[in-house]
Design an enzyme around this catalytic site. Structure first.
Site, short mmCIF file in Angstrom:
data_model
loop_
_atom_site.label_atom_id
_atom_site.label_comp_id
_atom_site.label_asym_id
_atom_site.label_seq_id
_atom_site.Cartn_x
_atom_site.Cartn_y
_atom_site.Cartn_z
N SER A 232 0.84 -1.19 0.00
CA SER A 232 0.00 0.00 0.00
C SER A 232 0.88 1.25 0.00
O SER A 232 1.70 1.42 -0.89
CB SER A 232 -0.95 -0.04 1.20
OG SER A 232 -1.96 0.95 1.08
N GLU A 347 -8.99 -5.77 -4.07
CA GLU A 347 -8.47 -4.82 -3.09
C GLU A 347 -9.57 -4.01 -2.40
O GLU A 347 -9.60 -3.89 -1.18
CB GLU A 347 -7.49 -3.85 -3.76
CG GLU A 347 -6.33 -4.49 -4.47
CD GLU A 347 -5.11 -4.63 -3.59
OE1 GLU A 347 -5.15 -4.26 -2.41
OE2 GLU A 347 -4.08 -5.12 -4.12
N HIS A 447 -7.46 -5.81 0.14
CA HIS A 447 -6.24 -5.05 0.40
C HIS A 447 -5.56 -5.52 1.69
O HIS A 447 -6.22 -5.74 2.69
CB HIS A 447 -6.62 -3.57 0.52
CG HIS A 447 -5.47 -2.62 0.51
ND1 HIS A 447 -4.63 -2.51 -0.55
CD2 HIS A 447 -5.04 -1.72 1.43
CE1 HIS A 447 -3.72 -1.57 -0.30
NE2 HIS A 447 -3.93 -1.09 0.90
#
Length: 541
Positions: A232, A347, A447
């Site tokens: 991320s 995600e 995610h």
């Protein structure tokens, strides 16, 4: 919980426990104190612990790589004062000041209880060898949370199993965040001590990498075989470092997981108004006054400002960052650095799902309005029609999550891989498809799920991966070994995987990580062609 609140809270709260700790001298011998590992560092000795299943992993937490930034806000990090008596290095150092993050239930296994302080420039080391002459690959992890939250102390980032499994050195670290790390003040003052304020967080990482280089021998690693990797916001930091002249030579490989967002950073034209607005909101008449205000008041003002404490990126300031990392092409600074890049399949089922549960049950009538945040000026009806043709089995929620995932993650990962593949170093692309059973299975492959597998930490990740099983360990075996192989050689191929070719725009070879991993050329190619043609470049939120 809103999507924005969940977004800025994606990095799990890190751990504190103020241990006065230190750094490690490259030419200093490693010894023991009462059976505990000791490193004589450049600034003074530190004492750690031994952990891991074998009890053979030497762990040093809260290792100081720079002095406290308190009293030196908006300035480059300085050397710490040296010490002579051994300091305990068994607890994480404080995390850098940031806006509060909400509790995210699926991250519960990773949470640590730690406070914040402007004295936060610490790193953590896991290694099987101390000054033993071996040259282990060094893997330096950059935490997520965008450029605004997080630390290197999450339980999910514990490096014991990775260090034990691959005989690698694992390093995690803290660096300055949000307005403290990325406020561009060059348009508000000509004081040279604030000249680098727009990139201090990234410069902190460079300083930590210099620490790793200088102390590689002492921690049993190879200064010429350093991999930076992150997820991320951590992956965005990887991309930024690949464009920084000051980071050249400090790492030899790079891994960007679900965060190819920093194709471009802010320009002074964007950074200056944000800094000016923060000063106005804080009621400060000068940069000096803003730098001197109590940190609690500073954070409160930041949260009230236009940025809301969550809208910060590195700034192309002509100093530490002289051009964009991946726009319009891959920065030549890192042309010789191999890159491993990829995403998870679904995600946005985390931020766009848990943050707004109604998105799990969208109707086709509701979908166009929901998608507008991600489609920009594109024809929403054309996007929906194209997605339905590419995926006849999708319902409206499936289309929403996949378009949002492509806009915020997959699309930029593809662009990064495409642009990087035009350079000399190899690029490898992956996608994680294994679905977590938590939340009744509705998150699918969300995610941050990959963190548990990359660190081989499924036992520490049960709130997100579900109970520790042969399946979860299988995924950890596949991904951790591939990451270790890449760190060791620049090639992620392992005996457990199908042959994994490099990525190019002709074949688009992609490793699909699932219980039965597959190498697929251009997975979901019809979707890719549609969304690359219609969607704007970059993020939708």
């Amino acid at each position: 919980m809103t999507i924005r609140k969940l977004w800025v809270g994606l990095a799990t709260a890190a751990a504190l426990g103020l241990s006065a700790c230190a750094t490690t001298g490259a030419d200093a011998p490693a010894v023991q104190v009462g059976g505990a590992p000791l490193l004589r560092t450049s600034y003074g000795p530190v004492v750690g612990s031994r952990e891991g299943a074998s009890g053979a992993v030497n762990v040093f937490r809260g290792v100081r790589y720079a002095a406290s930034t308190e009293g030196r806000r908006f300035q480059r990090a300085a050397d710490p004062q040296p010490w002579s008596q051994p300091l305990e290095a068994t607890r994480f150092g404080s995390e850098c000041p940031q806006i509060p993050s909400p509790d995210v239930p699926v991250f519960a296994s990773w949470a640590n209880t730690v406070g914040t302080s402007e004295d936060c420039l610490f790193l953590n080391v896991w290694t099987r060898g101390l000054g033993d002459g071996k040259k282990r690959p060094i893997m330096v992890w950059l935490h997520g949370g965008g450029y605004v939250t997080g630390s290197g102390s999450s339980n999910g980032y514990d490096g014991s199993r990775l260090a034990e499994r691959g005989d690698v050195v694992v390093v995690t670290l803290n660096h300055r965040l949000n307005a403290l790390g990325y406020s561009y003040l060059g348009g508000l003052t000509d004081d040279p001590k604030y000249a680098d304020s727009g990139n201090l967080g990234s410069l902190d990482i460079v300083r930590a990498l210099e620490w790793v280089r200088d102390h590689a021998e002492a921690i049993g690693g190879d200064p010429d075989n350093v991999t930076i990797f992150g997820e991320s916001g951590g992956a965005a930091k990887v991309s930024t470092l690949m464009a920084m002249e000051g980071a050249r030579g400090l790492f030899q490989r790079a891994i960007a997981q679900s965060g190819s967002m920093s194709l471009s950073g802010f320009t002074p034209r964007v950074g200056t108004p944000l800094a000016k607005d923060l000063m106005t909101t804080a009621g400060a008449s000068s940069v000096e006054e803003l730098a001197a205000m109590p940190i609690e008041d500073f954070i409160a003002a930041m949260m009230k400002s236009r940025s809301r404490g969550a809208f910060y990126r590195p700034v192309v300031d002509g100093r530490s960052l002289t051009r964009q990392p991946y726009a319009p092409d891959a920065n030549p600074v890192s042309a010789d650095i191999p890159l491993l890049v990829g995403t998870n399949n679904n995600e946005m089922r985390l931020q766009g799902g848990l943050g707004s549960p109604e998105n799990f049950v969208l109707t086709w009538e509701q979908l166009p309005a929901k998608l507008k945040a991600f489609t920009g000026d594109a024809d929403v009806d054309e996007v929906i029609a194209g997605m339905r043709a590419a995926h006849p089995d999708y319902d409206a929620s499936d289309v929403f999550f996949q378009v949002a995932t492509f806009r915020n993650y997959r699309g930029t990962a593809l662009l990064q891989a495409e642009r990087k593949s035009e350079q000399s170093a190899p690029v490898y692309m992956y996608r994680l498809d294994w679905k977590t059973p938590v939340e009744g299975g509705r998150l699918e492959t969300p995610h941050a799920l990959d963190i548990a597998f990359v660190f081989d930490n499924v036992a520490r990740s049960t709130s997100y991966t579900g109970p520790e099983t042969a399946e979860t360990q299988r995924m950890a075996d596949l991904m951790a070994d591939a990451w270790i192989a890449f760190a060791r050689t620049g090639n992620p191929n392992t005996p457990a995987l199908p042959q994994w070719p490099t990525y190019d725009t002709r074949t688009r070879a992609t490793m699909i990580f699932d219980l039965d991993p597959q190498m697929v050329q251009d997975p979901d190619g019809e979707e890719r062609e549609l969304l690359q043609r219609l969607l704007p470049e970059g993020r939708g939120l």
